[in-house]
Design an enzyme around this catalytic site. Structure first.
Site, PDB file in Angstrom:
ATOM      1  N   ASP A  20       0.820  -1.216   0.000  1.00  0.00           N
ATOM      2  CA  ASP A  20       0.000   0.000   0.000  1.00  0.00           C
ATOM      3  C   ASP A  20       0.854   1.266   0.000  1.00  0.00           C
ATOM      4  OD1 ASP A  20      -2.303   1.464   0.025  1.00  0.00           O
ATOM      5  OD2 ASP A  20      -2.704   1.213   2.159  1.00  0.00           O
ATOM      6  N   ASN A  68     -10.701  -3.296  -6.152  1.00  0.00           N
ATOM      7  CA  ASN A  68      -9.871  -2.324  -6.888  1.00  0.00           C
ATOM      8  C   ASN A  68     -10.371  -2.016  -8.307  1.00  0.00           C
ATOM      9  OD1 ASN A  68      -6.708  -3.292  -5.345  1.00  0.00           O
ATOM     10  ND2 ASN A  68      -8.052  -1.601  -4.850  1.00  0.00           N
TER      11      ASN A  68
HETATM   12  C1  FPP Z   1      -2.160   0.075  -3.245  1.00  0.00           C
HETATM   13  O1  FPP Z   1      -1.622   1.389  -3.204  1.00  0.00           O
HETATM   14  C2  FPP Z   1      -1.594  -0.629  -4.371  1.00  0.00           C
HETATM   15  C3  FPP Z   1      -2.310  -1.231  -5.360  1.00  0.00           C
HETATM   16  C4  FPP Z   1      -3.795  -1.250  -5.396  1.00  0.00           C
HETATM   17  C5  FPP Z   1      -1.632  -1.894  -6.485  1.00  0.00           C
HETATM   18  C6  FPP Z   1      -0.387  -2.650  -6.136  1.00  0.00           C
HETATM   19  C7  FPP Z   1       0.235  -3.116  -7.367  1.00  0.00           C
HETATM   20  C8  FPP Z   1       1.569  -3.176  -7.579  1.00  0.00           C
HETATM   21  C9  FPP Z   1       2.584  -2.879  -6.572  1.00  0.00           C
HETATM   22  C10 FPP Z   1       2.051  -3.604  -8.916  1.00  0.00           C
HETATM   23  C11 FPP Z   1       1.686  -5.037  -9.108  1.00  0.00           C
HETATM   24  C12 FPP Z   1       2.658  -5.701  -9.900  1.00  0.00           C
HETATM   25  C13 FPP Z   1       3.176  -6.893  -9.649  1.00  0.00           C
HETATM   26  C14 FPP Z   1       4.216  -7.328 -10.532  1.00  0.00           C
HETATM   27  C15 FPP Z   1       2.769  -7.765  -8.531  1.00  0.00           C
HETATM   28  P1  FPP Z   1      -2.621   2.607  -3.442  1.00  0.00           P
HETATM   29  O2  FPP Z   1      -2.722   2.854  -4.881  1.00  0.00           O
HETATM   30  O3  FPP Z   1      -3.925   2.322  -2.760  1.00  0.00           O
HETATM   31  O4  FPP Z   1      -1.845   3.744  -2.716  1.00  0.00           O
HETATM   32  P2  FPP Z   1      -2.491   5.001  -1.995  1.00  0.00           P
HETATM   33  O5  FPP Z   1      -3.253   4.457  -0.834  1.00  0.00           O
HETATM   34  O6  FPP Z   1      -1.289   5.787  -1.592  1.00  0.00           O
HETATM   35  O7  FPP Z   1      -3.345   5.697  -3.006  1.00  0.00           O
END
Ligand code: FPP
Length: 243
Positions: A20, A68
């Site tokens: 996250d 998501n």
């Molecule tokens: C949450 O941070 C993250 C996600 C919903 C996506 C995670 C995906 C990756 C790290 C890439 C996946 C790739 C592979 C190869 C496994 P957020 O977007 O909710 O962050 P925020 O809370 O700061 O907005």
């Protein structure tokens, strides 16, 4: 972590990680959210390698939840592309991963994923099935409640077919029908980015997991942070309901 430290610590067998904070990381830098996910995918690769080096049996990464899909279409597409990049690269680096003993598994509902991604996952799971050093679980289109529902349906079908009586259903029947069947429950769950919740991640399996939180945003998470979490975990007194 030094070899000496490693020898004196009880390592978690299975660590779950909620990746996250990618969006906030990008925002802090005036970059689009997709750049945050790109940086997050880099951290994911580094932590996979470090986990294997330490001798962790299993790492489960929460990459995309069943909720998501509500995000803007371009962000969802960017995450799917990062997933594609990783799967393509894992295929290309099959030999390297084989040397590391890396088994790659998918957990989640694959029916809603793009067909090319499902094909790549199937291939990768098949080709790495015999690797035993570390299992990397990728949770994509994963939701804990959805997983339990899926397991309950499978058990109900057995009951409907007359193969199992309702009163004979055991915890093992549910457990054995989860996406994580055959894996140990997570000993430790890590959530960076200053949020203090599980967000539908491994909710059945987390019954006795130790939780570790930190303010670090996922793209900034390093091997040292994993060390800290493991060292803290080593100090916990796990009683599993006993005394
Ligand atoms: C949450 O941070 C993250 C996600 C919903 C996506 C995670 C995906 C990756 C790290 C890439 C996946 C790739 C592979 C190869 C496994 P957020 O977007 O909710 O962050 P925020 O809370 O700061 O907005």
């Amino acid at each position: 972590m030094t070899k000496e430290m490693l020898e004196n610590i009880s390592l978690p067998r299975h660590i779950g990680i909620i990746m996250d904070g990618n969006g906030r990381w990008a925002k802090q830098r005036g970059l689009p959210r997709s750049e945050g996910h790109k940086a997050g995918a880099k951290t994911f690769r580094a932590i996979c390698d470090y986990g294997a080096e330490l001798g962790i049996e299993c790492l489960t990464f929460y990459a995309f939840s069943t909720e998501n899909w509500k995000r803007p279409a371009d962000e969802v597409a960017a995450i799917m592309n990062l997933f594609r990049d990783y799967l393509t690269e894992a295929e290309e680096r099959e030999e390297e991963n084989a040397v590391k003993g890396m088994r790659i598994r998918y957990i989640g509902d694959r029916t809603a994923l793009p067909a090319d991604i499902v094909d790549m996952i199937d291939k990768l799971e098949e080709n790495s099935a015999d690797k035993k050093t570390i299992t990397i679980n990728l949770a994509v289109n994963y939701g804990g409640r959805d997983e339990i529902l899926h397991a309950v349906r499978a058990v109900a079908q057995k009951v409907q077919a007359g193969e199992l009586k309702a009163q004979d259903i055991t915890l093992n029947d549910i457990d054995g029908n989860l996406y994580t069947a055959g894996l140990p429950d997570p000993d430790l769950i890590i959530r960076p980015s200053g949020e203090y919740r599980l967000s539908n991640f491994l909710i059945w399996q987390a019954a006795y997991s130790e939780l570790w939180f930190s303010d670090i945003l996922w793209p900034d998470f390093t091997a040292d942070d994993l060390d800290k979490a493991i060292i803290d975990y080593g100090k916990r007194n796990r009683r599993f309901g006993g005394v």
